[in-house]
Design a protein around this motif. Structure first.
Motif, PDB file in Angstrom:
ATOM      1  N   TRP A 106      11.277  58.920 -60.833  1.00  0.00           N
ATOM      2  CA  TRP A 106      12.555  60.278 -61.690  1.00  0.00           C
ATOM      3  C   TRP A 106      12.218  60.722 -61.497  1.00  0.00           C
ATOM      4  CZ3 TRP A 106      17.279  59.239 -63.129  1.00  0.00           C
ATOM      5  CH2 TRP A 106      17.688  60.029 -63.928  1.00  0.00           C
ATOM      6  N   ALA A 107      13.277  61.808 -60.941  1.00  0.00           N
ATOM      7  CA  ALA A 107      13.182  63.601 -60.801  1.00  0.00           C
ATOM      8  C   ALA A 107      13.847  64.435 -60.457  1.00  0.00           C
ATOM      9  CB  ALA A 107      12.324  63.844 -59.449  1.00  0.00           C
ATOM     10  N   ARG A 108      13.980  66.128 -61.797  1.00  0.00           N
ATOM     11  CA  ARG A 108      14.729  66.598 -62.087  1.00  0.00           C
ATOM     12  C   ARG A 108      15.170  66.584 -60.365  1.00  0.00           C
ATOM     13  NH1 ARG A 108      17.734  70.336 -66.717  1.00  0.00           N
ATOM     14  NH2 ARG A 108      19.557  70.643 -65.092  1.00  0.00           N
ATOM     15  N   LEU A 109      16.086  68.107 -59.660  1.00  0.00           N
ATOM     16  CA  LEU A 109      16.492  68.293 -58.588  1.00  0.00           C
ATOM     17  C   LEU A 109      16.682  69.770 -58.883  1.00  0.00           C
ATOM     18  CD1 LEU A 109      17.798  65.391 -56.048  1.00  0.00           C
ATOM     19  CD2 LEU A 109      14.825  66.617 -55.978  1.00  0.00           C
ATOM     20  N   GLU A 110      16.082  70.805 -58.458  1.00  0.00           N
ATOM     21  CA  GLU A 110      16.185  72.039 -59.041  1.00  0.00           C
ATOM     22  C   GLU A 110      18.293  72.677 -57.694  1.00  0.00           C
ATOM     23  OE1 GLU A 110      15.426  73.968 -61.458  1.00  0.00           O
ATOM     24  OE2 GLU A 110      14.317  71.727 -61.734  1.00  0.00           O
ATOM     25  N   GLU A 111      17.662  72.001 -56.499  1.00  0.00           N
ATOM     26  CA  GLU A 111      18.665  72.389 -55.719  1.00  0.00           C
ATOM     27  C   GLU A 111      18.929  70.940 -54.801  1.00  0.00           C
ATOM     28  OE1 GLU A 111      16.360  74.211 -52.264  1.00  0.00           O
ATOM     29  OE2 GLU A 111      16.618  75.571 -53.800  1.00  0.00           O
ATOM     30  N   GLU A 112      20.403  71.508 -54.169  1.00  0.00           N
ATOM     31  CA  GLU A 112      20.921  70.572 -53.406  1.00  0.00           C
ATOM     32  C   GLU A 112      19.598  69.576 -52.413  1.00  0.00           C
ATOM     33  OE1 GLU A 112      24.362  69.164 -50.288  1.00  0.00           O
ATOM     34  OE2 GLU A 112      25.156  69.700 -51.875  1.00  0.00           O
ATOM     35  N   PRO A 113      19.155  68.590 -51.582  1.00  0.00           N
ATOM     36  CA  PRO A 113      18.630  68.182 -50.929  1.00  0.00           C
ATOM     37  C   PRO A 113      18.401  69.063 -49.612  1.00  0.00           C
ATOM     38  CG  PRO A 113      19.061  66.399 -51.938  1.00  0.00           C
ATOM     39  CD  PRO A 113      19.418  67.268 -52.794  1.00  0.00           C
ATOM     40  N   ALA A 114      17.877  69.402 -48.415  1.00  0.00           N
ATOM     41  CA  ALA A 114      18.127  69.495 -47.752  1.00  0.00           C
ATOM     42  C   ALA A 114      18.212  68.702 -46.546  1.00  0.00           C
ATOM     43  CB  ALA A 114      16.537  70.060 -46.777  1.00  0.00           C
ATOM     44  N   ASP A 115      17.923  67.506 -46.742  1.00  0.00           N
ATOM     45  CA  ASP A 115      19.058  66.605 -45.766  1.00  0.00           C
ATOM     46  C   ASP A 115      20.605  66.136 -46.391  1.00  0.00           C
ATOM     47  OD1 ASP A 115      16.724  66.234 -44.411  1.00  0.00           O
ATOM     48  OD2 ASP A 115      16.252  64.222 -45.148  1.00  0.00           O
TER      49      ASP A 115
END
Length: 146
Positions: A106-115
């Motif tokens: 479980w992780a919060r993403l700071e931005e949209e993934p590069a893929d």
């Protein structure tokens, strides 16, 4: 004495009915054993916010409940699946990554993934006053008539 108890019970009904405590599930493989479930809880009726949780489950191997934080009772929670099988959960502008192999990541993403976000699977939203998962129709995203 009995009348007083009845009146108190009747007065409590509107107060208790204003709270939100519901859930809806997406059956990932079309089975109840592999699901993502959104849980909405509003402990007190006067608070405009609800607490959101995502339960990731692949039975009998694992089940885990993760907090999505506070939102409104109308907040849409969108689910994407990346090629690895992991999921991106979008709650407003917030994004989280999770998986159902162990149900622990479980992780919060700071931005949209590069893929990219992956394939849109659908969204949890309120329809006709009920929380429901609305699956994305295959081919609907980005289709334009020529």
């Amino acid at each position: 004495m009995r009348l007083r108890a009845l009146l108190l019970a009747l007065l409590a009904v509107p107060v208790l009915s204003a709270c939100v405590d519901d859930r809806a599930s997406w059956q990932i493989d079309g089975t109840r054993e592999h699901t993502l479930t959104l849980v909405r809880e509003q402990p007190v009726f006067w608070d405009k916010k609800v607490n959101l949780y995502l339960v990731v489950s692949r039975m009998p191997a694992c089940t885990r409940r993760h907090s999505l934080g506070a939102a409104t009772d109308k907040t849409r929670v969108t689910i994407y699946q990346v090629p690895s099988g992991a999921f991106i959960v979008q709650v407003g502008k917030r994004m989280y990554a999770t998986e159902s192999r162990t149900c622990e990541a479980w992780a919060r993403l700071e931005e949209e993934p590069a893929d990219g976000m992956g394939e849109l699977r659908g969204a949890f939203r309120v329809r006709n006053g009920e929380l429901a998962f609305v699956a994305e129709k295959p081919g609907a995203a980005g289709d334009e008539e020529e």
